[in-house]
Design a protein around this motif. Structure first.
Motif, mmCIF file in Angstrom:
data_model
loop_
_atom_site.group_PDB
_atom_site.id
_atom_site.type_symbol
_atom_site.label_atom_id
_atom_site.label_comp_id
_atom_site.label_asym_id
_atom_site.label_seq_id
_atom_site.Cartn_x
_atom_site.Cartn_y
_atom_site.Cartn_z
ATOM 1 N N SER A 92 -30.663 -1.478 -18.464
ATOM 2 C CA SER A 92 -29.952 -2.668 -18.952
ATOM 3 C C SER A 92 -28.615 -2.368 -19.631
ATOM 4 O O SER A 92 -27.991 -3.287 -20.155
ATOM 5 N N TYR A 95 -25.819 -4.564 -18.560
ATOM 6 C CA TYR A 95 -25.911 -5.949 -19.041
ATOM 7 C C TYR A 95 -25.318 -6.065 -20.449
ATOM 8 O O TYR A 95 -24.645 -7.030 -20.778
ATOM 9 N N HIS A 96 -25.617 -5.048 -21.277
ATOM 10 C CA HIS A 96 -25.034 -5.060 -22.621
ATOM 11 C C HIS A 96 -23.523 -4.896 -22.549
ATOM 12 O O HIS A 96 -22.788 -5.554 -23.281
ATOM 13 N N ARG A 98 -21.606 -5.836 -20.155
ATOM 14 C CA ARG A 98 -21.027 -7.089 -19.666
ATOM 15 C C ARG A 98 -20.854 -8.072 -20.810
ATOM 16 O O ARG A 98 -19.795 -8.683 -20.962
ATOM 17 N N ARG A 99 -21.888 -8.209 -21.641
ATOM 18 C CA ARG A 99 -21.767 -9.148 -22.770
ATOM 19 C C ARG A 99 -20.654 -8.717 -23.718
ATOM 20 O O ARG A 99 -19.766 -9.500 -24.068
ATOM 21 N N LYS A 100 -20.687 -7.462 -24.152
ATOM 22 C CA LYS A 100 -19.701 -6.992 -25.135
ATOM 23 C C LYS A 100 -18.280 -7.119 -24.602
ATOM 24 O O LYS A 100 -17.362 -7.537 -25.301
ATOM 25 N N MET A 102 -17.047 -8.865 -21.959
ATOM 26 C CA MET A 102 -16.562 -10.203 -21.639
ATOM 27 C C MET A 102 -16.149 -10.932 -22.912
ATOM 28 O O MET A 102 -15.144 -11.643 -22.940
ATOM 29 N N TRP A 122 -17.924 -3.217 -10.766
ATOM 30 C CA TRP A 122 -19.233 -2.622 -10.487
ATOM 31 C C TRP A 122 -19.064 -1.799 -9.218
ATOM 32 O O TRP A 122 -18.812 -2.350 -8.147
ATOM 33 N N TRP B 259 -21.544 -19.415 -23.902
ATOM 34 C CA TRP B 259 -22.082 -18.508 -22.888
ATOM 35 C C TRP B 259 -23.545 -18.184 -23.104
ATOM 36 O O TRP B 259 -24.291 -18.040 -22.143
ATOM 37 N N TYR B 260 -23.952 -17.973 -24.361
ATOM 38 C CA TYR B 260 -25.305 -17.488 -24.609
ATOM 39 C C TYR B 260 -26.162 -18.493 -25.367
ATOM 40 O O TYR B 260 -27.268 -18.180 -25.788
ATOM 41 N N PHE B 274 -25.960 -9.893 -28.837
ATOM 42 C CA PHE B 274 -25.696 -8.538 -28.382
ATOM 43 C C PHE B 274 -26.964 -7.689 -28.324
ATOM 44 O O PHE B 274 -26.912 -6.522 -27.942
ATOM 45 N N TRP B 277 -29.852 -10.033 -23.185
ATOM 46 C CA TRP B 277 -29.035 -10.200 -21.981
ATOM 47 C C TRP B 277 -29.855 -10.984 -20.973
ATOM 48 O O TRP B 277 -31.084 -11.085 -21.082
ATOM 49 N N ILE B 286 -14.789 -9.689 -12.687
ATOM 50 C CA ILE B 286 -15.311 -8.321 -12.518
ATOM 51 C C ILE B 286 -15.272 -7.991 -11.039
ATOM 52 O O ILE B 286 -15.818 -8.708 -10.191
ATOM 53 N N LEU B 287 -14.573 -6.869 -10.731
ATOM 54 C CA LEU B 287 -14.307 -6.543 -9.326
ATOM 55 C C LEU B 287 -15.553 -5.997 -8.641
ATOM 56 O O LEU B 287 -16.383 -5.357 -9.284
#
Lengths: 161, 287
Positions: A92, A95-96, A98-100, A102, A122, B259-260, B274, B277, B286-287
């Protein structure tokens, strides 16, 4: 070495070309993106040398302050690249990341820092071709954006390394 | 802890209950140092000192800031006067296991808003009746008037500026910052024994008061408060240079909510954004 301005520009010779080239700092996760970049190299799939790769165990290792520090040290663009969501070697971490990152990207925009200068991708270990393509594309964009002169960085690249 | 808070008429009564029924060793509330100064924190060690207590529109400070201090923790059970915003801060501290609920005796005040003119945050308050307190003091029955949908108005105003104007705006403020760290000292969530700026070998955040260093400090603090800041606004109020740094936290709070679907301080045990997720988290470019 440098042509007209004193600060934040240096030339890189690539096939004798002395035009300004961007400095792109890239944080690559060891298991996917770094391996993908390695594959690009082994496949002789060329990509611009303006990219400076820093290997990290996982994209989740990347603290947003690394990105800010890269700009402080004269980077014109920063890339963070990791495993595809769902495929993180540590389950994961991406995923962390991505959050931080973004949240950080939006924060940058809010503060007036051009978020086009911060890229994420990615790239898996099998995607050598994608890696080259990503680097070519972001180098072109960084070249178009020009040197990041408005950021309060250290005076010259050489002062900060 | 009773499931329904007892209503009392005065702070004196609240303090008496805190010491006698609640068993607190120290009672932290607001007092008055002089008539023309805002209220100051007071620390009572026994119930008969309760005549020092006040509650009025100058009770700005977020007293939850004292809960993480080793000196207070060493004293034992703590009685704490909380406005709604302060009560939310206590929830964040509970979630992070800085304090235990059993070690607190919370005196909620139905605050009608502080400041004259009233502070911006008060207009958007939705915790006028502080939840889950042991005692509620009904000193002020009027709710602050205002619109909860305006919670992110200050950040939105800056968002409406162009990129270049935003940079000029923040560059101007970062030039003013003197790195006094009053923002850090006033914030209940800034309780790290060694703050990231205190690490010098190697230096993680430039300590000099340059635009570059000040930007790094404000960004680092805002990021470390993601999903933790309750918008009490004390950081911005105590800044001696008038840097609108509360809007940075507000911007991040807005993102976290959008978002969350998370807002800090409404629950003592919900995991923060944080720490968690989902596979479908938003991503941009994001590419």
């Amino acid at each position: 070495m440098s042509n007209n301005s004193e600060t934040a520009t240096t030339t890189q010779t690539q096939t004798g070309d002395s035009a300004w080239t961007p400095r792109i700092v890239a944080f690559l996760c060891n298991w996917c993106s770094y391996a993908g970049a390695d594959l690009a190299g082994m496949s002789r799939n060329a990509y611009p040398a303006s990219i400076k790769i820093i290997r990290v165990p996982c994209s989740g290792r990347v603290d947003p302050m690394f990105v800010l520090k890269s700009f402080e040290r004269g980077a014109d663009m920063v890339l963070v690249s990791g495993c595809h969501p769902g495929d993180c070697h540590y389950t994961s971490g991406n995923y962390h990341a991505r959050r931080k990152l973004m949240v950080f990207r939006e924060l940058m925009e809010f503060l007036g820092i051009d978020s086009r200068r911060f890229k994420m991708s990615w790239v898996s270990a099998a995607e050598g071709a994608k890696w080259s393509s990503v680097v070519r594309d972001i180098t072109a964009e960084a070249t178009e954006l020009g040197p990041y002169e408005s950021f309060p960085s250290f005076a010259t690249w050489e002062d900060s390394v | 802890m009773s499931p329904v808070a007892t209503e009392v008429k005065t702070l004196n009564e609240a303090a008496a209950r805190a010491f006698e029924e609640g068993g607190v060793s120290v009672f932290i509330g607001y007092g008055r140092s002089s008539d023309d100064e805002p209220a100051v924190p007071v620390f009572l060690r026994k119930a008969d000192e309760a005549d020092k207590l006040v509650f009025d529109g100058t009770c700005f400070s977020n007293l939850a800031v004292y809960l993480a201090k080793p000196e207070i923790k060493a004293m034992g059970k703590v009685g704490l006067v909380v406005k709604g915003c302060d009560r939310r801060a206590v929830n964040v501290l509970l979630r992070e296991h800085v304090v235990e609920r059993d070690n607190l005796f919370l005196i909620g005040v139905r605050c009608a808003g502080v400041g004259d003119p009233q502070l911006g945050k008060c207009g958007q308050c939705d915790v006028h009746d502080p939840p889950d307190c042991d005692v509620v003091v009904d000193d002020a029955v009027d709710s602050p008037s205002g619109d909860a949908s305006e919670t992110y108005a200050a950040a939105a105003e800056i968002e409406s500026m162009s990129l270049e104007d935003r940079w000029d705006f923040w560059k101007g403020h970062m030039e003013k910052c003197i790195r006094c760290y009053a923002c850090r000292q006033a914030c209940p969530m800034c309780y790290c024994k060694r703050c990231i700026v205190d690490k010098t070998e190697p230096e993680w955040v430039e300590s000099s008061a340059t635009i570059r260093g000040n930007l790094a400090w404000n960004v680092a603090r805002a990021l470390h408060l993601t999903g933790r800041c309750v918008g009490c606004g004390e950081c911005e109020r105590v800044c001696p240079m008038g840097v609108p740094l509360g809007t940075i936290n507000q911007k991040i709070g807005k993102l976290v909510e959008q978002w969350y679907e998370y807002k800090a301080g409404y629950s003592p045990d919900e995991d923060g954004p944080f720490s968690t997720w989902t596979p479908e988290d938003p991503e941009i470019g994001i590419l």
